[in-house]
Design a protein around this motif. Sequence first.
Motif, PDB file in Angstrom:
ATOM      1  N   GLY A 230     -14.970 -39.758  12.227  1.00 20.03           N
ATOM      2  CA  GLY A 230     -16.182 -38.918  13.029  1.00 20.03           C
ATOM      3  C   GLY A 230     -16.973 -37.841  11.896  1.00 20.03           C
ATOM      4  O   GLY A 230     -17.855 -37.230  12.089  1.00 20.03           O
ATOM      5  N   SER A 231     -16.302 -38.075  10.539  1.00 17.44           N
ATOM      6  CA  SER A 231     -17.172 -37.458   9.638  1.00 17.44           C
ATOM      7  C   SER A 231     -17.314 -38.207   8.194  1.00 17.44           C
ATOM      8  O   SER A 231     -16.818 -39.506   8.396  1.00 17.44           O
ATOM      9  CB  SER A 231     -16.046 -36.298   8.773  1.00 17.44           C
ATOM     10  N   ALA A 232     -18.388 -37.891   7.544  1.00 15.90           N
ATOM     11  CA  ALA A 232     -18.936 -38.739   6.516  1.00 15.90           C
ATOM     12  C   ALA A 232     -19.320 -40.111   6.951  1.00 15.90           C
ATOM     13  O   ALA A 232     -18.805 -41.284   6.223  1.00 15.90           O
ATOM     14  CB  ALA A 232     -17.633 -38.714   5.370  1.00 15.90           C
ATOM     15  N   SER A 233     -19.888 -40.263   7.984  1.00 16.45           N
ATOM     16  CA  SER A 233     -19.952 -41.791   8.647  1.00 16.45           C
ATOM     17  C   SER A 233     -21.007 -42.565   7.630  1.00 16.45           C
ATOM     18  O   SER A 233     -21.156 -43.789   8.039  1.00 16.45           O
ATOM     19  CB  SER A 233     -20.471 -41.608   9.908  1.00 16.45           C
ATOM     20  N   ASP A 234     -21.488 -41.843   6.953  1.00 16.55           N
ATOM     21  CA  ASP A 234     -22.577 -42.755   5.986  1.00 16.55           C
ATOM     22  C   ASP A 234     -21.562 -43.357   4.918  1.00 16.55           C
ATOM     23  O   ASP A 234     -22.150 -44.406   4.388  1.00 16.55           O
ATOM     24  CB  ASP A 234     -23.426 -41.743   5.148  1.00 16.55           C
ATOM     25  N   SER A 235     -20.540 -43.407   4.696  1.00 13.79           N
ATOM     26  CA  SER A 235     -19.510 -44.154   3.906  1.00 13.79           C
ATOM     27  C   SER A 235     -18.293 -44.970   4.655  1.00 13.79           C
ATOM     28  O   SER A 235     -17.931 -44.562   5.714  1.00 13.79           O
ATOM     29  CB  SER A 235     -18.783 -43.220   2.925  1.00 13.79           C
ATOM     30  N   GLU A 236     -18.127 -46.159   3.983  1.00 12.93           N
ATOM     31  CA  GLU A 236     -17.158 -46.826   4.514  1.00 12.93           C
ATOM     32  C   GLU A 236     -15.662 -46.573   3.850  1.00 12.93           C
ATOM     33  O   GLU A 236     -14.689 -46.986   4.252  1.00 12.93           O
ATOM     34  CB  GLU A 236     -17.521 -48.481   4.278  1.00 12.93           C
ATOM     35  N   TYR A 237     -15.754 -45.637   2.992  1.00 13.10           N
ATOM     36  CA  TYR A 237     -14.442 -44.953   2.493  1.00 13.10           C
ATOM     37  C   TYR A 237     -13.959 -43.874   3.144  1.00 13.10           C
ATOM     38  O   TYR A 237     -14.750 -42.879   3.851  1.00 13.10           O
ATOM     39  CB  TYR A 237     -14.771 -44.580   0.864  1.00 13.10           C
ATOM     40  N   LEU A 238     -12.620 -43.741   3.227  1.00 13.61           N
ATOM     41  CA  LEU A 238     -11.942 -42.290   3.989  1.00 13.61           C
ATOM     42  C   LEU A 238     -12.680 -41.143   2.996  1.00 13.61           C
ATOM     43  O   LEU A 238     -12.704 -41.267   1.903  1.00 13.61           O
ATOM     44  CB  LEU A 238     -10.701 -42.395   3.690  1.00 13.61           C
ATOM     45  N   PRO A 239     -13.004 -40.020   3.797  1.00 17.43           N
ATOM     46  CA  PRO A 239     -13.434 -38.654   3.095  1.00 17.43           C
ATOM     47  C   PRO A 239     -12.122 -38.118   2.235  1.00 17.43           C
ATOM     48  O   PRO A 239     -10.942 -38.554   2.648  1.00 17.43           O
ATOM     49  CB  PRO A 239     -13.744 -37.994   4.290  1.00 17.43           C
ATOM     50  N   ALA A 240     -12.653 -37.385   1.297  1.00 21.84           N
ATOM     51  CA  ALA A 240     -11.541 -36.855   0.366  1.00 21.84           C
ATOM     52  C   ALA A 240     -11.109 -35.640   0.837  1.00 21.84           C
ATOM     53  O   ALA A 240      -9.884 -35.186   0.825  1.00 21.84           O
ATOM     54  CB  ALA A 240     -11.987 -36.730  -1.061  1.00 21.84           C
ATOM     55  N   PHE A 241     -11.718 -34.942   2.121  1.00 20.41           N
ATOM     56  CA  PHE A 241     -11.137 -33.532   2.488  1.00 20.41           C
ATOM     57  C   PHE A 241     -10.202 -33.882   3.685  1.00 20.41           C
ATOM     58  O   PHE A 241      -9.999 -34.825   4.341  1.00 20.41           O
ATOM     59  CB  PHE A 241     -12.477 -32.795   2.925  1.00 20.41           C
ATOM     60  N   LEU A 242      -9.343 -32.978   3.945  1.00 20.94           N
ATOM     61  CA  LEU A 242      -8.361 -32.437   4.799  1.00 20.94           C
ATOM     62  C   LEU A 242      -9.066 -31.956   6.054  1.00 20.94           C
ATOM     63  O   LEU A 242      -9.861 -31.109   5.898  1.00 20.94           O
ATOM     64  CB  LEU A 242      -7.042 -31.951   4.473  1.00 20.94           C
ATOM     65  N   PRO A 243      -8.492 -32.044   7.194  1.00 16.84           N
ATOM     66  CA  PRO A 243      -7.576 -32.928   7.484  1.00 16.84           C
ATOM     67  C   PRO A 243      -8.009 -34.448   7.773  1.00 16.84           C
ATOM     68  O   PRO A 243      -7.179 -35.199   7.807  1.00 16.84           O
ATOM     69  CB  PRO A 243      -6.902 -32.493   8.989  1.00 16.84           C
ATOM     70  N   ASP A 244      -9.162 -34.694   7.629  1.00 13.99           N
ATOM     71  CA  ASP A 244      -9.856 -35.881   8.002  1.00 13.99           C
ATOM     72  C   ASP A 244      -9.205 -37.015   7.304  1.00 13.99           C
ATOM     73  O   ASP A 244      -8.734 -38.047   7.886  1.00 13.99           O
ATOM     74  CB  ASP A 244     -11.152 -35.979   7.935  1.00 13.99           C
ATOM     75  N   ARG A 245      -8.935 -36.923   6.094  1.00 11.86           N
ATOM     76  CA  ARG A 245      -8.327 -37.652   4.974  1.00 11.86           C
ATOM     77  C   ARG A 245      -7.018 -38.360   5.753  1.00 11.86           C
ATOM     78  O   ARG A 245      -6.843 -39.794   5.759  1.00 11.86           O
ATOM     79  CB  ARG A 245      -8.030 -37.249   3.752  1.00 11.86           C
TER      80      ARG A 245
END
Length: 380
Positions: A230-245
Amino acid sequence: MDTIYLDNAATSFPKPEGVAEAMVRYLTEVGAPLNRSVYGRAQAAELVTLSLREQLKTFFHFPEKATHVILTPGNTYGLNFLIKGLLKPGDHVIVSAMEHNAIMRPLLQMMGITFDRLPADSEGFIDPNDIHGLVRPNTKLIVIAHGSNVSGSVQDAEAIGRIAAQYGIPFALDGAQTAGHFPLDFQRFGLSALSVPGHKGLLGPSGIGALLLTDEMANKLSPLVAGGTGSASDSEYLPAFLPDRFESGTLNLPGIYGWEAAMRFVGKQGIDALRAHEVELTKHFLNGIRDISGVRLCGPDRVENRVGVISLDFLSQDNAAVTYELEQRFGILTRCGLHCAPAAHRSLGTFPRGTVRFSLGYANTAVDVDAAIAAIRTLA
Ligand SMILES: Cc1ncc(COP(=O)(O)O)c(C=O)c1O
């Protein structure tokens, strides 16, 4: 026949008032996703989730931000996320001889990992000083069950943490049997990670748990699951930030609502009161069975450094049959067998017979314990 629930080490029952109601409220009135939509009900769900993280942070004296309280599908998942996300072929790990399969099976499943077990005495205690003899240059983790789900013995986490720090080795705790039962202090124990289930002493529903990570440990950990956050949806890579990572996919929202309500109850009671009640019942239980011949207590015969998990070996009987009789004749619900911890039974001398496990919870009373003692006397 009324039943007496003494299987709280498996899962706690009953849940406090408000837990089921909160889950129903989510399902019937809220029904919104987390971290994705921004309408009012979705924001309400976000706040409940934040409240759960904050309460866990406070309850366990967790020094990092609430973002580092990772919600998992349960304690076993949390331990897998840690063990499989951290270790690489060639790494060495120190565990205890009392571990549950939630630690042993992931370790054994991994290729190229070696481990050593800290020996346990006949009551299920390890000596933290034995760590000195097991440390190797490639030791990357000490991971230990704080409390045994077989003997109830609670390890000296503070001493383990001190020794781990001397060697600069991360120390992780499996809090399955102590969270909500015994004081557990992330900071004082010098932990790098703590995994807890929602459904045992923290009195929430099953299917949810938490993995609390220091920033340093989080940076070392590879996420095992990747997907939408639900975050950083412009990227196909996992976000680096927590807890989302570490929280890909839609989380268990009914579970979050239920556990959040349970944590409000647990927090209000406080660990000191919860512990005092359990100590009183455990003392009563241990005193009541001391003169019964024909049963052996497999664990400490005193309340210090133990939780209310009381394993008995009915010496001349089949322990599984005893558990059956306890339910059929007395309405007492217990668990028999090896409790997913074969190594612990080897340490206690009860492998492969197993034990009959009576495990106490916040809702049990002295009347429940009296009934258990009377039934044990009859069956022994
Ligand atoms: C010591 C210990 N570790 C890990 C677990 C696994 O927890 P869960 O089944 O909630 O994932 C248990 C469950 O009984 C346990 O007692």
